[in-house]
Design a protein around this motif. Sequence first.
Motif, short mmCIF file in Angstrom:
data_model
loop_
_atom_site.label_atom_id
_atom_site.label_comp_id
_atom_site.label_asym_id
_atom_site.label_seq_id
_atom_site.Cartn_x
_atom_site.Cartn_y
_atom_site.Cartn_z
N GLY A 30 -2.84 -8.15 2.59
CA GLY A 30 -3.90 -8.88 1.96
C GLY A 30 -5.12 -7.93 1.83
O GLY A 30 -5.36 -6.67 1.97
N PRO A 31 -6.29 -8.98 2.35
CA PRO A 31 -7.62 -8.28 2.51
C PRO A 31 -7.90 -7.75 3.78
O PRO A 31 -9.01 -6.97 3.85
CB PRO A 31 -8.52 -9.44 2.08
CG PRO A 31 -7.82 -10.50 2.81
CD PRO A 31 -6.31 -10.23 2.30
N ASP A 32 -7.08 -7.57 4.55
CA ASP A 32 -7.51 -7.03 6.01
C ASP A 32 -7.00 -5.71 6.13
O ASP A 32 -5.76 -5.38 5.69
CB ASP A 32 -6.83 -7.94 6.91
CG ASP A 32 -7.25 -9.42 7.01
OD1 ASP A 32 -8.53 -9.50 7.06
OD2 ASP A 32 -6.21 -10.31 7.41
N VAL A 33 -7.81 -4.78 6.47
CA VAL A 33 -7.47 -3.29 6.53
C VAL A 33 -7.76 -2.91 7.95
O VAL A 33 -8.93 -3.40 8.76
CB VAL A 33 -8.32 -2.71 5.64
CG1 VAL A 33 -8.00 -1.21 5.52
CG2 VAL A 33 -8.18 -3.26 3.91
N GLY A 34 -6.81 -1.98 8.49
CA GLY A 34 -7.27 -1.41 9.66
C GLY A 34 -5.85 -1.17 10.40
O GLY A 34 -4.95 -1.82 10.09
N THR A 35 -5.57 -0.45 11.42
CA THR A 35 -4.29 -0.20 12.01
C THR A 35 -3.85 -1.56 12.94
O THR A 35 -2.66 -1.58 13.13
CB THR A 35 -4.57 0.81 13.17
OG1 THR A 35 -5.58 0.54 14.26
CG2 THR A 35 -5.11 2.02 12.40
N GLN A 36 -4.79 -2.43 13.02
CA GLN A 36 -4.07 -3.64 13.63
C GLN A 36 -3.62 -4.33 12.75
O GLN A 36 -2.75 -5.36 12.94
CB GLN A 36 -5.29 -4.45 14.32
CG GLN A 36 -6.34 -5.05 13.19
CD GLN A 36 -7.51 -4.20 12.95
OE1 GLN A 36 -7.37 -2.91 12.79
NE2 GLN A 36 -8.58 -4.82 12.67
N TYR A 37 -3.38 -4.03 11.39
CA TYR A 37 -2.75 -4.99 10.33
C TYR A 37 -1.55 -3.93 9.80
O TYR A 37 -0.97 -4.33 8.69
CB TYR A 37 -3.52 -5.05 9.07
CG TYR A 37 -4.93 -6.01 9.76
CD1 TYR A 37 -4.41 -7.39 9.93
CD2 TYR A 37 -5.96 -5.64 9.62
CE1 TYR A 37 -5.62 -8.22 10.16
CE2 TYR A 37 -7.07 -6.48 10.18
CZ TYR A 37 -6.77 -7.71 10.40
OH TYR A 37 -7.82 -8.66 10.72
N ARG A 38 -1.17 -2.95 10.73
CA ARG A 38 -0.13 -2.21 9.94
C ARG A 38 1.23 -2.84 10.28
O ARG A 38 1.27 -3.96 10.95
CB ARG A 38 0.16 -0.92 11.00
CG ARG A 38 0.45 -1.21 12.53
CD ARG A 38 0.23 0.22 13.26
NE ARG A 38 0.55 -0.09 14.78
CZ ARG A 38 -0.19 -0.72 15.63
NH1 ARG A 38 -1.28 -1.24 15.42
NH2 ARG A 38 0.32 -0.69 16.99
N SER A 39 2.30 -2.40 9.29
CA SER A 39 3.70 -3.17 9.54
C SER A 39 4.51 -2.21 10.68
O SER A 39 4.77 -1.23 10.35
CB SER A 39 4.08 -2.97 8.22
OG SER A 39 5.59 -3.52 8.14
N VAL A 40 4.63 -3.01 11.68
CA VAL A 40 5.43 -2.21 12.64
C VAL A 40 6.29 -3.25 13.21
O VAL A 40 6.37 -4.47 13.37
CB VAL A 40 4.47 -1.79 13.82
CG1 VAL A 40 3.66 -2.89 14.31
CG2 VAL A 40 4.97 -1.12 14.76
N ILE A 41 7.71 -2.56 13.75
CA ILE A 41 8.78 -3.45 14.59
C ILE A 41 8.89 -2.75 15.94
O ILE A 41 8.83 -1.53 16.11
CB ILE A 41 10.20 -3.31 13.90
CG1 ILE A 41 10.06 -3.82 12.41
CG2 ILE A 41 11.04 -3.82 14.62
CD1 ILE A 41 11.19 -3.60 11.53
N PHE A 42 8.47 -3.66 16.83
CA PHE A 42 8.46 -3.05 18.32
C PHE A 42 9.90 -3.38 18.79
O PHE A 42 10.34 -4.34 18.75
CB PHE A 42 7.54 -3.84 19.18
CG PHE A 42 6.16 -3.46 18.74
CD1 PHE A 42 5.76 -2.10 19.04
CD2 PHE A 42 5.45 -4.25 18.03
CE1 PHE A 42 4.37 -1.92 18.42
CE2 PHE A 42 4.16 -4.18 17.65
CZ PHE A 42 3.50 -2.85 18.07
#
Length: 111
Positions: A30-42
């Motif tokens: 959405g409006p949030d940008v940055g590596t903390q908003y990446r799509s990742v599966i751990f």
Amino acid sequence: MTYDPSVVSYRSLLEFFYRMHDATTLNRQGPDVGTQYRSVIFTHGDEQEKIAHDVTEKVSKEWFKQPVSTVVVPAGQWWDAEEYHQLYLNKNPEGYECPAHFVRNFPPLSE
């Protein structure tokens, strides 16, 4: 949240993950940008890693019209979010729209 494989399969959990967020935007939700908003599966172990790659490949081909930016990586050390982020939507019901408020209606994945 605690994952319980006796309640839901790992594959089903991942399919739900892809239904509830935009996996095609790199470092953004959405409006949030940055590596903390990446799509990742751990993942925890080889079996979860294999399933995660399989599901990611299938949703990329079958559900999305753009490449999926989700990455699959082994789980490492975990840090809880700051207290003001805990139960954020409960604390700020008018301040944010979360993709979890809806679920995309994709057809079942092919086996």
